[in-house]
Design a protein around this motif. Sequence first.
Motif, PDB file in Angstrom:
ATOM      1  N   TYR A   1      44.116  62.734  32.143  1.00  0.00           N
ATOM      2  CA  TYR A   1      43.334  61.702  32.818  1.00  0.00           C
ATOM      3  C   TYR A   1      41.853  61.644  32.467  1.00  0.00           C
ATOM      4  O   TYR A   1      41.216  60.606  32.681  1.00  0.00           O
ATOM      5  CB  TYR A   1      43.441  61.899  34.343  1.00  0.00           C
ATOM      6  CG  TYR A   1      44.851  61.913  34.867  1.00  0.00           C
ATOM      7  CD1 TYR A   1      45.646  60.771  34.823  1.00  0.00           C
ATOM      8  CD2 TYR A   1      45.394  63.079  35.421  1.00  0.00           C
ATOM      9  CE1 TYR A   1      46.942  60.790  35.319  1.00  0.00           C
ATOM     10  CE2 TYR A   1      46.692  63.101  35.916  1.00  0.00           C
ATOM     11  CZ  TYR A   1      47.458  61.955  35.857  1.00  0.00           C
ATOM     12  OH  TYR A   1      48.737  61.980  36.345  1.00  0.00           O
ATOM     13  N   ALA A   2      41.271  62.726  31.979  1.00  0.00           N
ATOM     14  CA  ALA A   2      39.809  62.804  31.902  1.00  0.00           C
ATOM     15  C   ALA A   2      39.188  61.708  31.043  1.00  0.00           C
ATOM     16  O   ALA A   2      38.216  61.063  31.467  1.00  0.00           O
ATOM     17  CB  ALA A   2      39.388  64.180  31.392  1.00  0.00           C
ATOM     18  N   ALA A   3      39.691  61.485  29.864  1.00  0.00           N
ATOM     19  CA  ALA A   3      39.055  60.529  28.947  1.00  0.00           C
ATOM     20  C   ALA A   3      39.045  59.117  29.526  1.00  0.00           C
ATOM     21  O   ALA A   3      38.009  58.435  29.542  1.00  0.00           O
ATOM     22  CB  ALA A   3      39.766  60.551  27.595  1.00  0.00           C
ATOM     23  N   ALA A   4      40.199  58.669  30.015  1.00  0.00           N
ATOM     24  CA  ALA A   4      40.275  57.318  30.567  1.00  0.00           C
ATOM     25  C   ALA A   4      39.450  57.193  31.844  1.00  0.00           C
ATOM     26  O   ALA A   4      38.750  56.183  32.053  1.00  0.00           O
ATOM     27  CB  ALA A   4      41.730  56.947  30.849  1.00  0.00           C
ATOM     28  N   ASN A   5      39.509  58.199  32.700  1.00  0.00           N
ATOM     29  CA  ASN A   5      38.730  58.146  33.939  1.00  0.00           C
ATOM     30  C   ASN A   5      37.239  58.113  33.662  1.00  0.00           C
ATOM     31  O   ASN A   5      36.483  57.414  34.356  1.00  0.00           O
ATOM     32  CB  ASN A   5      39.066  59.350  34.819  1.00  0.00           C
ATOM     33  CG  ASN A   5      40.414  59.234  35.498  1.00  0.00           C
ATOM     34  OD1 ASN A   5      41.057  58.185  35.444  1.00  0.00           O
ATOM     35  ND2 ASN A   5      40.846  60.307  36.142  1.00  0.00           N
ATOM     36  N   MET A   6      36.789  58.875  32.682  1.00  0.00           N
ATOM     37  CA  MET A   6      35.368  58.878  32.336  1.00  0.00           C
ATOM     38  C   MET A   6      34.923  57.467  31.964  1.00  0.00           C
ATOM     39  O   MET A   6      33.891  56.974  32.450  1.00  0.00           O
ATOM     40  CB  MET A   6      35.098  59.846  31.190  1.00  0.00           C
ATOM     41  CG  MET A   6      33.662  59.845  30.706  1.00  0.00           C
ATOM     42  SD  MET A   6      32.514  60.577  31.902  1.00  0.00           S
ATOM     43  CE  MET A   6      32.699  62.306  31.509  1.00  0.00           C
ATOM     44  N   ARG A   7      35.678  56.796  31.118  1.00  0.00           N
ATOM     45  CA  ARG A   7      35.306  55.438  30.700  1.00  0.00           C
ATOM     46  C   ARG A   7      35.230  54.508  31.910  1.00  0.00           C
ATOM     47  O   ARG A   7      34.308  53.695  32.022  1.00  0.00           O
ATOM     48  CB  ARG A   7      36.315  54.904  29.675  1.00  0.00           C
ATOM     49  CG  ARG A   7      36.252  55.589  28.313  1.00  0.00           C
ATOM     50  CD  ARG A   7      37.050  54.828  27.270  1.00  0.00           C
ATOM     51  NE  ARG A   7      38.474  54.776  27.597  1.00  0.00           N
ATOM     52  CZ  ARG A   7      39.373  55.680  27.204  1.00  0.00           C
ATOM     53  NH1 ARG A   7      38.972  56.725  26.479  1.00  0.00           N
ATOM     54  NH2 ARG A   7      40.649  55.557  27.525  1.00  0.00           N
ATOM     55  N   GLU A   8      36.188  54.624  32.820  1.00  0.00           N
ATOM     56  CA  GLU A   8      36.228  53.703  33.951  1.00  0.00           C
ATOM     57  C   GLU A   8      35.115  53.980  34.961  1.00  0.00           C
ATOM     58  O   GLU A   8      34.511  53.037  35.488  1.00  0.00           O
ATOM     59  CB  GLU A   8      37.589  53.777  34.635  1.00  0.00           C
ATOM     60  CG  GLU A   8      38.726  53.192  33.803  1.00  0.00           C
ATOM     61  CD  GLU A   8      39.946  52.871  34.663  1.00  0.00           C
ATOM     62  OE1 GLU A   8      39.797  52.159  35.667  1.00  0.00           O
ATOM     63  OE2 GLU A   8      41.040  53.351  34.312  1.00  0.00           O
ATOM     64  N   ILE A   9      34.832  55.242  35.234  1.00  0.00           N
ATOM     65  CA  ILE A   9      33.774  55.567  36.186  1.00  0.00           C
ATOM     66  C   ILE A   9      32.410  55.145  35.635  1.00  0.00           C
ATOM     67  O   ILE A   9      31.574  54.570  36.356  1.00  0.00           O
ATOM     68  CB  ILE A   9      33.782  57.075  36.518  1.00  0.00           C
ATOM     69  CG1 ILE A   9      35.028  57.440  37.327  1.00  0.00           C
ATOM     70  CG2 ILE A   9      32.516  57.465  37.285  1.00  0.00           C
ATOM     71  CD1 ILE A   9      35.091  56.837  38.707  1.00  0.00           C
TER      72      ILE A   9
END
Length: 382
Positions: A212-220
Amino acid sequence: MKQESVIANARIVLADRVIEQGWLALADGRIAEIGEGRAPAGAEDAGGDLIMPGLIELHTDHLEAHYVPRPKVFWNPVAAVISYDGQLATSGITTVFDSLRVWREDGAEEVDGRAGVLAAAITNAREANLLRADHFLHLRCEIPMPSVVEEAKELIDRPDVKLMSLMDHTPGQRQFRDEVKLRDYYRGKGGGKTDAELDELFAKRFEYQRLYAAANMREIVALAHQYNIPLASHDDTTEENVADAVRDRVSVAEFPTTLEAARGLHQAGIDILMGAPNVVRGGSHSGNIAAVDLAREGLLDILSSDYIPSSLLMAALQLPEHVPAISLPAAVRTVTKAPAEAVGLTDRGEVATGKRADLIRVHVAGHVPVVRSVWREGHRVA
């Protein structure tokens, strides 16, 4: 402008110097006039104590200790906010960014997933005129957690959300590069965890980061920019971490763990925030870089009380003792003007005409500061 009150016989800490015997006139919630020497008649005598701007706290999760005072004991959330707010005010903090955990984790106790409850309690207390300090929200986003984006979206459009931080506490990196220290940290928490339980927890954290980290970083990051909310990075350690902070356009770097990272962040024009307890204790509880060492290198911009509200004032007054090149006004700026400017609060953070009359009277005895009076917008609140 009609004078509402005058404070006299004070050592007034301005942004660039100290008036050794001065007075202040307050009117309509603002600082109307600053003078030296003899004050107008009828002034309140400060007894030679320091008068300085109210402290501005960007990152404190101390509300959690009032909401969950013992493991599995949840206090009335509004009562917890009021108790916490009183402690902040008597510590000299007049503006606070309440740091709320924006994530859920299966099997976690304490306050994970309770950001909405606490945010609502802060609103209720504010609307009932029960608060002494001015409260904003700081959303602490644990990037690898599966629900972090969803939970951030539930809070992001609140007008009091003024800061978001990008955190990743996956074992073996950043604050806890040494997994042994992280295990010690968890063992020390209420009840502790067994080695088998920690093995299971760490394995889950590694999997969350992978998935999850990469996608969540972009969204946050996109959310923060969409709503014009300043971003903070957290526990930057390597050149790669610094590059990520620059890419994401963060305003503040919280608690960098190495001199290498701090130098890179400073060169990029990112304000560096360190813990006031780190200054008072003489080092990091996690074994990372000491805040005083960064101060000696000219790499410390902002202090935060983190988990001990009273440490903010104590650390600021101790800084000139640890680093003689730092004057008292410069030290006070790390807990007033610098944090205000980092998050776009231009109406407070210094003793200057026209600024909000958010002020504190401080007496120092035996190197321990005591907050004797607190004014918020010219009204005494403590």
